[in-house]
Scaffold this motif. Structure first.
Motif, PDB file in Angstrom:
ATOM      1  N   GLY A 102       0.781  -1.245   0.000  1.00 41.80           N
ATOM      2  CA  GLY A 102       0.000   0.000   0.000  1.00 41.80           C
ATOM      3  C   GLY A 102       0.805   1.284   0.000  1.00 41.80           C
ATOM      4  N   GLY A 103       2.113   1.221   0.207  1.00 44.91           N
ATOM      5  CA  GLY A 103       2.865   2.472   0.228  1.00 44.91           C
ATOM      6  C   GLY A 103       4.322   2.298   0.589  1.00 44.91           C
ATOM      7  N   VAL A 104       5.032   3.433   0.568  1.00 41.78           N
ATOM      8  CA  VAL A 104       6.457   3.486   0.935  1.00 41.78           C
ATOM      9  C   VAL A 104       6.579   4.344   2.185  1.00 41.78           C
ATOM     10  CG1 VAL A 104       8.767   4.200   0.220  1.00 41.78           C
ATOM     11  CG2 VAL A 104       7.214   3.199  -1.458  1.00 41.78           C
ATOM     12  N   VAL A 105       7.260   3.792   3.195  1.00 39.42           N
ATOM     13  CA  VAL A 105       7.471   4.485   4.467  1.00 39.42           C
ATOM     14  C   VAL A 105       8.972   4.633   4.674  1.00 39.42           C
ATOM     15  CG1 VAL A 105       7.136   4.344   6.969  1.00 39.42           C
ATOM     16  CG2 VAL A 105       5.338   3.536   5.431  1.00 39.42           C
ATOM     17  N   VAL A 106       9.415   5.866   4.936  1.00 33.75           N
ATOM     18  CA  VAL A 106      10.840   6.139   5.173  1.00 33.75           C
ATOM     19  C   VAL A 106      11.018   6.609   6.605  1.00 33.75           C
ATOM     20  CG1 VAL A 106      12.845   7.522   4.503  1.00 33.75           C
ATOM     21  CG2 VAL A 106      11.245   6.724   2.759  1.00 33.75           C
ATOM     22  N   ASP A 107      11.799   5.844   7.369  1.00 32.48           N
ATOM     23  CA  ASP A 107      12.103   6.199   8.758  1.00 32.48           C
ATOM     24  C   ASP A 107      10.833   6.437   9.579  1.00 32.48           C
ATOM     25  OD1 ASP A 107      14.344   6.166  10.307  1.00 32.48           O
ATOM     26  OD2 ASP A 107      14.777   8.295  10.119  1.00 32.48           O
ATOM     27  N   GLY A 108       9.814   5.595   9.343  1.00 34.40           N
ATOM     28  CA  GLY A 108       8.567   5.684  10.093  1.00 34.40           C
ATOM     29  C   GLY A 108       7.570   6.686   9.562  1.00 34.40           C
ATOM     30  N   LYS A 109       7.893   7.403   8.488  1.00 37.52           N
ATOM     31  CA  LYS A 109       6.999   8.428   7.936  1.00 37.52           C
ATOM     32  C   LYS A 109       6.520   7.994   6.553  1.00 37.52           C
ATOM     33  CE  LYS A 109       6.985  13.285   6.584  1.00 37.52           C
ATOM     34  NZ  LYS A 109       7.830  14.485   6.369  1.00 37.52           N
TER      35      LYS A 109
END
Length: 200
Positions: A102-109
């Motif tokens: 469902g998506g890309v998360v970088v460093d928890g964001k």
């Protein structure tokens, strides 16, 4: 013998004293001399400015220490199934990039949404044929600049571009290639894939 009553009063025997005007410089000299004789009061207090500097340094240091990867705490779900491996390499501190269905998360964001693991062509430079994911590039550039500023202040924390990719095992190869390409464009070049450890 003269009477006591006939003697002039004692005050009248003193010579007359002439009162000369006193100059301002004389008055200032006298006042300064009296002030010099008086002990200056001691000031007891706490100077908080050095303590504030120390607190700021500690805060920056703690942020740098605790801004490590949260890869070890990743939970699998219907959107994220991590593949298994027999590798014995342990996790190290690095930037965490999580690619789920469902998506890309970088460093928890959360940075961008995916449709069944595929990037929307409008979010890529060059459209459907492009590889650079614009929102991911912008976010990674900000993180890179922040890490480089930290590296300038702390010599023991150089910027090396370490990344841990936590990808769903159903992630299309094209999406993985686009994320890796975008990481490379922002100087994150040391890539590691996070997998589950297979029990023997």
């Amino acid at each position: 013998m003269a009477n006591e009553s006939s003697m002039p009063p004692r005050e009248s025997l003193a010579p007359p004293v002439s009162v000369a005007p006193v100059s301002m410089s004389y008055v200032n000299r006298v006042v300064r001399a009296k002030l010099r004789r008086r002990a200056e009061p001691e000031h007891f207090g706490l100077n908080i400015y050095p303590m504030m500097d120390m607190l700021t340094i500690l805060l920056v240091y703690m942020m740098a220490i605790f801004a490590s990867s949260s890869a070890a705490a990743v939970q699998e779900s219907a959107e994220l199934r991590i593949p298994y491996s027999t590798s014995q390499v342990e996790l190290s501190d690095a930037l965490s990039v999580q690619i789920s269905r469902g998506g890309v998360v970088v460093d928890g964001k959360s940075i961008l949404d995916l449709r069944n693991g595929i990037v929307d062509p409008s979010l890529k430079q060059g459209g459907s044929s492009g590889f650079l994911i614009t929102p991911l590039y912008k976010s990674l550039s900000e993180i890179r600049d922040r890490k480089k500023r930290t590296a300038q202040r702390f010599a023991n924390q150089p910027f090396v571009g370490d990344v841990q990719i936590i990808a769903d095992k159903r992630t299309p190869y094209r999406t993985l290639s686009e994320v890796i390409y975008t990481l490379g464009q922002t100087e994150f070049k040391n890539l590691r894939f996070v997998v589950n450890k297979k029990n023997k």
